[in-house]
Scaffold this active site. Structure first.
Site, PDB file in Angstrom:
ATOM      1  N   ALA A 120       1.300 -11.231 -63.181  1.00  0.00           N
ATOM      2  CA  ALA A 120       1.944 -10.114 -62.477  1.00  0.00           C
ATOM      3  C   ALA A 120       1.281  -8.789 -62.829  1.00  0.00           C
ATOM      4  O   ALA A 120       0.780  -8.597 -63.939  1.00  0.00           O
ATOM      5  CB  ALA A 120       3.424 -10.076 -62.858  1.00  0.00           C
ATOM      6  N   LYS A 167       4.067   1.842  -7.613  1.00  0.00           N
ATOM      7  CA  LYS A 167       5.395   1.221  -7.717  1.00  0.00           C
ATOM      8  C   LYS A 167       5.328  -0.279  -7.969  1.00  0.00           C
ATOM      9  O   LYS A 167       6.022  -0.800  -8.849  1.00  0.00           O
ATOM     10  CB  LYS A 167       6.179   1.493  -6.434  1.00  0.00           C
ATOM     11  CG  LYS A 167       7.498   0.752  -6.378  1.00  0.00           C
ATOM     12  CD  LYS A 167       8.375   1.236  -5.253  1.00  0.00           C
ATOM     13  CE  LYS A 167       8.119   0.504  -3.971  1.00  0.00           C
ATOM     14  NZ  LYS A 167       9.178   0.761  -2.972  1.00  0.00           N
ATOM     15  N   ARG A 192       9.448   7.681  -4.796  1.00  0.00           N
ATOM     16  CA  ARG A 192      10.724   7.848  -5.495  1.00  0.00           C
ATOM     17  C   ARG A 192      10.665   7.376  -6.944  1.00  0.00           C
ATOM     18  O   ARG A 192      11.572   7.623  -7.720  1.00  0.00           O
ATOM     19  CB  ARG A 192      11.839   7.113  -4.723  1.00  0.00           C
ATOM     20  CG  ARG A 192      12.270   7.868  -3.481  1.00  0.00           C
ATOM     21  CD  ARG A 192      13.111   7.015  -2.552  1.00  0.00           C
ATOM     22  NE  ARG A 192      12.295   6.066  -1.805  1.00  0.00           N
ATOM     23  CZ  ARG A 192      12.776   5.206  -0.909  1.00  0.00           C
ATOM     24  NH1 ARG A 192      14.072   5.144  -0.688  1.00  0.00           N
ATOM     25  NH2 ARG A 192      11.975   4.386  -0.265  1.00  0.00           N
ATOM     26  N   GLY A 227       6.086  -5.675  -0.981  1.00  0.00           N
ATOM     27  CA  GLY A 227       5.684  -5.924  -2.371  1.00  0.00           C
ATOM     28  C   GLY A 227       6.735  -5.519  -3.379  1.00  0.00           C
ATOM     29  O   GLY A 227       6.516  -5.636  -4.590  1.00  0.00           O
ATOM     30  N   ASP A 228       7.884  -5.039  -2.909  1.00  0.00           N
ATOM     31  CA  ASP A 228       8.856  -4.451  -3.843  1.00  0.00           C
ATOM     32  C   ASP A 228      10.201  -5.181  -3.834  1.00  0.00           C
ATOM     33  O   ASP A 228      11.234  -4.585  -4.079  1.00  0.00           O
ATOM     34  CB  ASP A 228       9.058  -2.967  -3.505  1.00  0.00           C
ATOM     35  CG  ASP A 228       9.656  -2.756  -2.106  1.00  0.00           C
ATOM     36  OD1 ASP A 228       9.760  -3.739  -1.336  1.00  0.00           O
ATOM     37  OD2 ASP A 228      10.008  -1.605  -1.790  1.00  0.00           O
ATOM     38  N   ALA A 274       0.815  -1.219   0.000  1.00  0.00           N
ATOM     39  CA  ALA A 274       0.000   0.000   0.000  1.00  0.00           C
ATOM     40  C   ALA A 274       0.845   1.264   0.000  1.00  0.00           C
ATOM     41  O   ALA A 274       0.309   2.364  -0.067  1.00  0.00           O
ATOM     42  CB  ALA A 274      -0.920  -0.004   1.223  1.00  0.00           C
ATOM     43  N   ASN A 281      17.573  -5.680   8.506  1.00  0.00           N
ATOM     44  CA  ASN A 281      16.289  -6.362   8.454  1.00  0.00           C
ATOM     45  C   ASN A 281      15.807  -6.393   7.002  1.00  0.00           C
ATOM     46  O   ASN A 281      15.706  -5.363   6.349  1.00  0.00           O
ATOM     47  CB  ASN A 281      15.309  -5.573   9.332  1.00  0.00           C
ATOM     48  CG  ASN A 281      13.871  -5.986   9.136  1.00  0.00           C
ATOM     49  OD1 ASN A 281      13.590  -7.150   8.832  1.00  0.00           O
ATOM     50  ND2 ASN A 281      12.956  -5.041   9.313  1.00  0.00           N
ATOM     51  N   LYS A 285      -1.185  -9.605 -40.852  1.00  0.00           N
ATOM     52  CA  LYS A 285      -2.075  -9.274 -39.731  1.00  0.00           C
ATOM     53  C   LYS A 285      -3.330 -10.093 -39.877  1.00  0.00           C
ATOM     54  O   LYS A 285      -3.902 -10.135 -40.978  1.00  0.00           O
ATOM     55  CB  LYS A 285      -2.420  -7.782 -39.770  1.00  0.00           C
ATOM     56  CG  LYS A 285      -3.270  -7.336 -38.602  1.00  0.00           C
ATOM     57  CD  LYS A 285      -4.247  -6.227 -38.973  1.00  0.00           C
ATOM     58  CE  LYS A 285      -5.413  -6.763 -39.774  1.00  0.00           C
ATOM     59  NZ  LYS A 285      -6.458  -5.798 -40.067  1.00  0.00           N
ATOM     60  N   TYR A 302      -8.882  -2.817 -46.883  1.00  0.00           N
ATOM     61  CA  TYR A 302      -9.598  -1.723 -46.212  1.00  0.00           C
ATOM     62  C   TYR A 302     -10.152  -0.762 -47.249  1.00  0.00           C
ATOM     63  O   TYR A 302      -9.400  -0.230 -48.079  1.00  0.00           O
ATOM     64  CB  TYR A 302      -8.613  -1.000 -45.284  1.00  0.00           C
ATOM     65  CG  TYR A 302      -9.225   0.046 -44.385  1.00  0.00           C
ATOM     66  CD1 TYR A 302     -10.394  -0.209 -43.673  1.00  0.00           C
ATOM     67  CD2 TYR A 302      -8.614   1.293 -44.233  1.00  0.00           C
ATOM     68  CE1 TYR A 302     -10.936   0.756 -42.841  1.00  0.00           C
ATOM     69  CE2 TYR A 302      -9.147   2.254 -43.388  1.00  0.00           C
ATOM     70  CZ  TYR A 302     -10.316   1.983 -42.699  1.00  0.00           C
ATOM     71  OH  TYR A 302     -10.848   2.940 -41.872  1.00  0.00           O
TER      72      TYR A 302
END
Ligand code: UD1
Ligand code: CA
Length: 466
Positions: free
Chosen positions: A434, A30, A23, A116-117, A18, A182, A362, A398
């Site tokens: 062609a 983050k 930074r 969480g980081d 949270a 720690n 595509k 298209y």
């Protein structure tokens, strides 16, 4: 996913996510910034996945809707409940844990707590923490850093027992010389620790409720905390984009090392960028400049690169994909793609087809053994097996308002420079001369030529030039 390490009934994980992450200077939270194909939070949840925990609870801020969406994807992926709880105000890590403990169901007796980081954390290290003596009310990961600035320092008594943690900003000069820090990762006995968390106050330099103060509270009242040494590289927190890039590089390197050990050749690992969820089969060669992202999967005996950039693609065994950009494409076994092909969403290239230089596809299926050797646009189209689509062919899909489909039959031949104005069908084995502009269907086995007749005027050019 990695196999389960051990089952831990009654143990839940709480991930503290949270915090503001100021930074990063980012509109994105983050923990949602990506590193090597997963978000920071995704890496932490991924490290929890093989641990056999009862459930995972992620603490999020009130504006954490995007974080909740990311958590939901892991809920679907982890075969155990992964949920969120909102911390109303960011009043510190102790406050975040307090919120989480209040939200956990009663059958949870032990809690693994993580930030969480910390994307570099490995499941094995967490398993070692979970294996710590279950009689202790709290176990924590610590590590020794040459530059411990910013981290909480571990305080030990003369016998070496952990008696407290002092945050960098609250530490005196002597405490700041302590190099054991720690890691911010704990396992705790809920019955003993929850009342201590509920009683945490915020009388410190940052005016926050520090989770770390629980350690001193425990030491003052019976058995204290146990510490497990963690590799320094794994506990590094990511607090800005410089640390993000460094962590991503470590994650990628770990993954390419593992791929190489499993039989993949990577000519220059420092110039090959493979996201952590990408799979590559044995004997495949990844050439420099290759970027493999997302849910990409490469078969065996393939050659990818140099400089191919594949996102969410599937590539079959023995395929060659040279200097190609592909997004959401399926490339069949033995297919030969590039150099300089652009395969967009919905492209499916079947076995042993050839899609060469400056071809864009595509939403198109290219049948087995079909050839598009150079300079073509094939969009919203089906090309039959063994067809030959020559240089400069364009599917004119298209009309300025709608997209239309082109179908080219098996074994058909479409000559150079042909415009296929969709919707249009070229039958099996048909031959298109062609330079044609095809606006009407061509039946199977037919020959179609659609171009103006040539006019040649003898001598008319004489003297016109120079
Ligand atoms: C914390 C530890 C520190 C340790 C370091 C390791 C405390 C008081 N300090 O410091 O001893 O060396 O981690 O990286 O715990 N968070 C919330 N809600 C909040 C505040 C934070 O969810 O109100 C979350 C953050 O999102 C983050 C985690 O808790 O994921 C840690 O918070 P952070 O502020 O980064 O703690 P550090 O100052 O790094
Ligand atoms: Ca931190």
């Amino acid at each position: 996913m990695t196999e389960q390490l051990t089952h831990h009934p009654g143990t839940a994980a709480v991930v503290l996510a949270a915090g503001r992450g100021t930074r990063f200077r980012s509109a994105t939270p983050k923990v949602l910034h990506p590193a090597a194909g997963r978000t920071l939070l995704g890496h932490v949840l991924g490290a929890l996945a093989p641990l056999g925990l009862e459930r995972v609870l992620v603490v999020v801020s009130p504006d954490g809707a995007d974080v909740e969406a990311e958590v939901a994807t892991w809920d679907a992926r982890m075969e155990r409940p992964v949920t969120t709880v909102v911390q109303p105000e960011q009043r510190g890590t102790g406050d975040a844990l307090d919120v989480a403990l209040q939200a956990l169901p009663d059958d949870v007796t032990r809690v693994l707590v993580l930030p969480g980081d910390t994307p570099l954390l490995r499941p094995e290290t967490l398993a070692a923490l979970l294996a710590l003596d279950v009689q202790l009310p709290l176990g924590m990961l610590t590590t020794v850093l040459d530059e411990p600035d910013g981290y909480g320092r571990v305080l030990r008594d003369a016998d070496g027992a952990v008696v407290g943690i002092v945050e960098h900003r609250d530490a005196d000069a002597a405490q700041r010389r302590i190099t054991e820090v720690n890691a911010g990762m704990y396992v705790l006995d809920r019955a003993v620790v929850q009342p201590l968390v509920a009683a945490l106050r915020s009388d410190n330099a940052q005016g926050e409720r520090y989770l770390t103060d629980v350690v001193a509270a425990l030491a003052g009242s019976g058995p204290g905390a146990g510490a497990v040494a963690a590799p320094a590289a794994e506990v590094a927190g990511v607090n800005d984009r410089v640390q993000l890039a460094a962590a991503a590089a470590v994650l990628r390197r770990r993954h390419v090392d593992q791929l190489m050990r499993s039989g993949v050749s990577i000519i220059d690992p420092s110039h090959t960028y493979v996201d952590v969820d990408v799979t590559v089969g044995a004997e495949t060669v990844l050439l420099p400049g290759t970027i493999l992202e997302g849910a990409t999967s490469i078969g065996s005996d393939a050659v990818i690169g140099p400089s191919s950039h594949l996102t969410d693609c599937t590539v079959g065994d023995g395929a060659i994909v040279h200097s190609t950009r592909a997004d959401g494409a399926i490339i069949g076994g033995g297919a030969d793609v590039g150099p300089f092909a652009h395969l967009r969403q919905g492209t499916r290239i079947e076995a042993c087809a050839r899609v060469g230089a400056f071809v864009q596809t595509k939403n198109a299926t290219i049948g087995a053994g079909a050839k598009l050797p150079h300079l073509a646009y094939v969009g919203d189209a089906d090309v039959g097996a063994g067809a030959n689509v020559a240089c400069g062919v364009v599917t004119v899909n298209y009309d300025g308002r709608d997209k239309h489909r082109t179908s080219i039959g098996e074994g058909a031949f479409v000559g150079c420079g042909t415009m296929l104005v969709a919707p249009v069908t070229i039958g099996d084995r048909a031959f298109v001369g062609a330079g044609s502009t095809i606006t009407e269907d061509v039946p199977a086995d037919a020959l179609a030529i659609a171009r103006a007749r040539q006019v040649t005027k003898e001598g008319r050019a004489a003297g016109r030039l120079g």
